[in-house]
Design a protein around this motif. Structure first.
Motif, mmCIF file in Angstrom:
data_model
loop_
_atom_site.group_PDB
_atom_site.id
_atom_site.type_symbol
_atom_site.label_atom_id
_atom_site.label_comp_id
_atom_site.label_asym_id
_atom_site.label_seq_id
_atom_site.Cartn_x
_atom_site.Cartn_y
_atom_site.Cartn_z
ATOM 1 N N ILE A 181 -6.017 0.410 -1.951
ATOM 2 C CA ILE A 181 -5.915 0.981 -0.611
ATOM 3 C C ILE A 181 -5.460 2.447 -0.617
ATOM 4 O O ILE A 181 -5.998 3.259 0.150
ATOM 5 C CB ILE A 181 -4.980 0.121 0.268
ATOM 6 C CG1 ILE A 181 -5.528 -1.294 0.374
ATOM 7 C CG2 ILE A 181 -4.841 0.733 1.653
ATOM 8 C CD1 ILE A 181 -6.939 -1.378 0.917
ATOM 9 N N PRO A 182 -4.486 2.861 -1.441
ATOM 10 C CA PRO A 182 -4.115 4.287 -1.427
ATOM 11 C C PRO A 182 -5.270 5.227 -1.740
ATOM 12 O O PRO A 182 -5.323 6.349 -1.227
ATOM 13 C CB PRO A 182 -3.012 4.366 -2.493
ATOM 14 C CG PRO A 182 -2.413 3.007 -2.513
ATOM 15 C CD PRO A 182 -3.558 2.078 -2.286
ATOM 16 N N HIS A 183 -6.216 4.794 -2.564
ATOM 17 C CA HIS A 183 -7.380 5.631 -2.854
ATOM 18 C C HIS A 183 -8.237 5.826 -1.612
ATOM 19 O O HIS A 183 -8.709 6.928 -1.330
ATOM 20 C CB HIS A 183 -8.212 4.999 -3.970
ATOM 21 C CG HIS A 183 -7.564 5.071 -5.318
ATOM 22 N ND1 HIS A 183 -7.586 6.202 -6.093
ATOM 23 C CD2 HIS A 183 -6.849 4.158 -6.004
ATOM 24 C CE1 HIS A 183 -6.933 5.970 -7.220
ATOM 25 N NE2 HIS A 183 -6.467 4.739 -7.181
ATOM 26 N N ILE A 184 -8.451 4.743 -0.873
ATOM 27 C CA ILE A 184 -9.239 4.840 0.357
ATOM 28 C C ILE A 184 -8.529 5.734 1.371
ATOM 29 O O ILE A 184 -9.155 6.565 2.039
ATOM 30 C CB ILE A 184 -9.491 3.437 0.937
ATOM 31 C CG1 ILE A 184 -10.236 2.573 -0.088
ATOM 32 C CG2 ILE A 184 -10.273 3.518 2.241
ATOM 33 C CD1 ILE A 184 -10.432 1.145 0.340
ATOM 34 N N ALA A 185 -7.210 5.574 1.477
ATOM 35 C CA ALA A 185 -6.445 6.410 2.400
ATOM 36 C C ALA A 185 -6.519 7.875 2.003
ATOM 37 O O ALA A 185 -6.658 8.766 2.857
ATOM 38 C CB ALA A 185 -4.988 5.942 2.439
ATOM 39 N N ARG A 186 -6.454 8.150 0.699
ATOM 40 C CA ARG A 186 -6.543 9.531 0.223
ATOM 41 C C ARG A 186 -7.910 10.140 0.552
ATOM 42 O O ARG A 186 -8.022 11.318 0.872
ATOM 43 C CB ARG A 186 -6.270 9.568 -1.286
ATOM 44 C CG ARG A 186 -6.159 10.957 -1.885
ATOM 45 C CD ARG A 186 -5.880 10.851 -3.377
ATOM 46 N NE ARG A 186 -4.544 10.326 -3.622
ATOM 47 C CZ ARG A 186 -3.475 11.083 -3.852
ATOM 48 N NH1 ARG A 186 -3.592 12.400 -3.842
ATOM 49 N NH2 ARG A 186 -2.306 10.544 -4.086
ATOM 50 N N MET A 187 -8.960 9.332 0.462
ATOM 51 C CA MET A 187 -10.289 9.824 0.824
ATOM 52 C C MET A 187 -10.380 10.175 2.309
ATOM 53 O O MET A 187 -11.122 11.077 2.706
ATOM 54 C CB MET A 187 -11.341 8.760 0.494
ATOM 55 C CG MET A 187 -11.489 8.460 -0.989
ATOM 56 S SD MET A 187 -12.626 7.072 -1.277
ATOM 57 C CE MET A 187 -12.414 6.839 -3.050
ATOM 58 N N LEU A 188 -9.608 9.475 3.138
ATOM 59 C CA LEU A 188 -9.674 9.685 4.588
ATOM 60 C C LEU A 188 -8.798 10.842 5.057
ATOM 61 O O LEU A 188 -9.218 11.618 5.917
ATOM 62 C CB LEU A 188 -9.264 8.406 5.323
ATOM 63 C CG LEU A 188 -10.199 7.204 5.202
ATOM 64 C CD1 LEU A 188 -9.607 6.000 5.916
ATOM 65 C CD2 LEU A 188 -11.566 7.532 5.789
ATOM 66 N N SER A 195 0.826 -1.211 0.000
ATOM 67 C CA SER A 195 0.000 0.000 0.000
ATOM 68 C C SER A 195 0.857 1.257 0.000
ATOM 69 O O SER A 195 0.551 2.228 -0.690
ATOM 70 C CB SER A 195 -0.937 -0.003 1.213
ATOM 71 O OG SER A 195 -1.798 -1.118 1.171
ATOM 72 N N ALA A 196 1.931 1.255 0.799
ATOM 73 C CA ALA A 196 2.824 2.410 0.822
ATOM 74 C C ALA A 196 3.481 2.607 -0.539
ATOM 75 O O ALA A 196 3.604 3.737 -1.038
ATOM 76 C CB ALA A 196 3.879 2.227 1.909
ATOM 77 N N ALA A 197 3.918 1.508 -1.162
ATOM 78 C CA ALA A 197 4.512 1.615 -2.495
ATOM 79 C C ALA A 197 3.489 2.097 -3.521
ATOM 80 O O ALA A 197 3.808 2.913 -4.399
ATOM 81 C CB ALA A 197 5.082 0.265 -2.922
ATOM 82 N N GLY A 198 2.254 1.627 -3.408
ATOM 83 C CA GLY A 198 1.214 2.073 -4.326
ATOM 84 C C GLY A 198 0.925 3.554 -4.202
ATOM 85 O O GLY A 198 0.786 4.265 -5.210
ATOM 86 N N ALA A 199 0.841 4.042 -2.968
ATOM 87 C CA ALA A 199 0.622 5.479 -2.757
ATOM 88 C C ALA A 199 1.774 6.296 -3.335
ATOM 89 O O ALA A 199 1.571 7.377 -3.900
ATOM 90 C CB ALA A 199 0.464 5.761 -1.259
ATOM 91 N N THR A 200 2.991 5.771 -3.202
ATOM 92 C CA THR A 200 4.166 6.471 -3.731
ATOM 93 C C THR A 200 4.127 6.546 -5.257
ATOM 94 O O THR A 200 4.329 7.615 -5.849
ATOM 95 C CB THR A 200 5.446 5.752 -3.280
ATOM 96 O OG1 THR A 200 5.484 5.703 -1.854
ATOM 97 C CG2 THR A 200 6.674 6.474 -3.795
ATOM 98 N N TYR A 201 3.867 5.428 -5.896
ATOM 99 C CA TYR A 201 3.826 5.409 -7.362
ATOM 100 C C TYR A 201 2.707 6.286 -7.903
ATOM 101 O O TYR A 201 2.869 6.987 -8.910
ATOM 102 C CB TYR A 201 3.652 3.978 -7.871
ATOM 103 C CG TYR A 201 4.917 3.154 -7.838
ATOM 104 C CD1 TYR A 201 6.063 3.580 -8.501
ATOM 105 C CD2 TYR A 201 4.963 1.939 -7.166
ATOM 106 C CE1 TYR A 201 7.214 2.824 -8.479
ATOM 107 C CE2 TYR A 201 6.110 1.165 -7.145
ATOM 108 C CZ TYR A 201 7.235 1.608 -7.796
ATOM 109 O OH TYR A 201 8.376 0.862 -7.780
ATOM 110 N N GLN A 202 1.544 6.263 -7.265
ATOM 111 C CA GLN A 202 0.428 7.081 -7.739
ATOM 112 C C GLN A 202 0.744 8.564 -7.634
ATOM 113 O O GLN A 202 0.399 9.353 -8.510
ATOM 114 C CB GLN A 202 -0.841 6.731 -6.960
ATOM 115 C CG GLN A 202 -1.410 5.374 -7.321
ATOM 116 C CD GLN A 202 -2.598 4.982 -6.472
ATOM 117 O OE1 GLN A 202 -3.097 5.781 -5.682
ATOM 118 N NE2 GLN A 202 -3.070 3.752 -6.618
ATOM 119 N N ALA A 203 1.391 8.961 -6.533
ATOM 120 C CA ALA A 203 1.772 10.359 -6.384
ATOM 121 C C ALA A 203 2.881 10.741 -7.359
ATOM 122 O O ALA A 203 2.852 11.821 -7.956
ATOM 123 C CB ALA A 203 2.209 10.626 -4.945
#
Length: 322
Positions: A254-261, A63-71
């Protein structure tokens, strides 16, 4: 963040209770403190605790890697395997199984395959002069991933259908069934080494998410920062892929859900994604080992959730992440 951490702790304790050998909360707590009977201690300390810890580690890392790549790529449809990490790790592991290597060597081959795949992607992308840097990385990752997938398919065709092929298929679908406490440390160290620079570079990643022109105007060395971030995220992804096999969709959903929160600020998004990812994969793994007599591979259950979410993202029609 506090509520996420508390919820994760409760979910982890609940996962320790669930299994073929039922335990009460008091028996589980006594086993964790070393005061329970011998059988409960074996079940908790030798079987369930390493598996719960590995699910937390894998989910948080992906999830952390996914959030990093998306950003970094400013794209909501990017996942940790966008640069061919999963395909390269899968090829390495399949090669190890095909050669009859022990489990430790198979994990090492998977780790090396993931890193080498991304290194090849970055080397090839650097030769492309006429395309935008981010686009060339993504397209090269797709190509290298396809080549690694083709090589993996070739090894599956050549493998022993009664011994090697089932092991290859099960590994490629992702599982934590064979993880022991001895497997955690080799994965935990590189994950920690990868997450640390991501946290230290959180402000630079925020600036990069606005685009290269804005980052250059604010004094960010975009090339060096992007290479450092990609290397750290790749190290994290390859480490847990070597441990659990190919587990898809976690780094996308998961990064999308975290971004919503918590919003788009990477300083909050990174830990929120890690906490949510850890809890999500722990819940999926607990379901995988309890919903049927035969254990269900993780990749199947994560796809059941991830595929509809992907369709929903496409239906929204959002193409950027700036």
């Amino acid at each position: 963040m506090i509520w996420l951490a508390v919820g994760l702790a409760l979910l982890s304790f609940g996962a320790l209770l669930v299994g073929p050998y039922g335990l009460t909360p008091s028996e589980t707590l006594a086993a964790l403190l070393g005061r329970g009977d011998a059988q409960s201690g074996i079940v908790i300390l030798n079987i369930r605790l390493p598996r719960v810890a590995s699910a937390l580690l894998v989910g948080a890392a992906l999830s952390a890697a996914g959030a990093t790549y998306q950003a970094l790529f400013r794209n909501p449809l990017v996942s940790p395997d966008i640069l061919g990490v999963s395909a390269g790790a899968g090829l390495g592991a399949v090669g190890g199984i095909f050669l009859g290597m022990p489990v430790l060597f198979i994990q090492g081959f998977a780790f090396a395959g993931g890193l080498l795949s991304v290194a090849l992607v970055m080397a090839v992308a650097s030769l492309v002069r006429h395309a935008e840097r981010t686009l060339s990385l993504v397209l090269t990752g797709v190509v290298i991933g396809a080549l690694a997938g083709a090589a993996t398919s070739l090894l599956k065709v050549m493998a022993d259908p009664y011994d090697q092929l089932p092991a290859i298929t099960f590994w490629l679908l992702g599982s934590l069934a064979s993880v022991t406490s001895a497997d955690l440390t080799p994965a935990l160290v590189p994950v920690a080494l990868g997450l640390l620079p991501l946290f230290l570079l959180r402000w630079q990643i925020n600036v990069l998410s606005m685009g290269d022109e804005e980052a250059l105007a604010l004094g960010i060395d975009t090339t060096r920062t992007r290479i450092a971030v990609i290397a750290a995220a790749t190290l994290v992804t390859a480490s847990v892929t070597a441990l659990a096999g190919v587990v898809g969709w976690v780094g996308l959903v998961i990064p999308h859900i975290a971004r919503m929160l918590v919003g788009p600020g990477f300083g909050r998004l990174l830990p929120a994604s890690a906490l949510l990812g850890a809890g999500y994969l722990l819940a999926v793994d607990t379901a995988a080992r309890t919903i049927a007599r035969a254990e269900v591979p993780l990749g199947i259950l994560t796809a059941v959730v991830g595929a509809p979410f992907f369709v929903w993202l496409l239906a929204r029609g959002r193409s950027g992440w700036s």
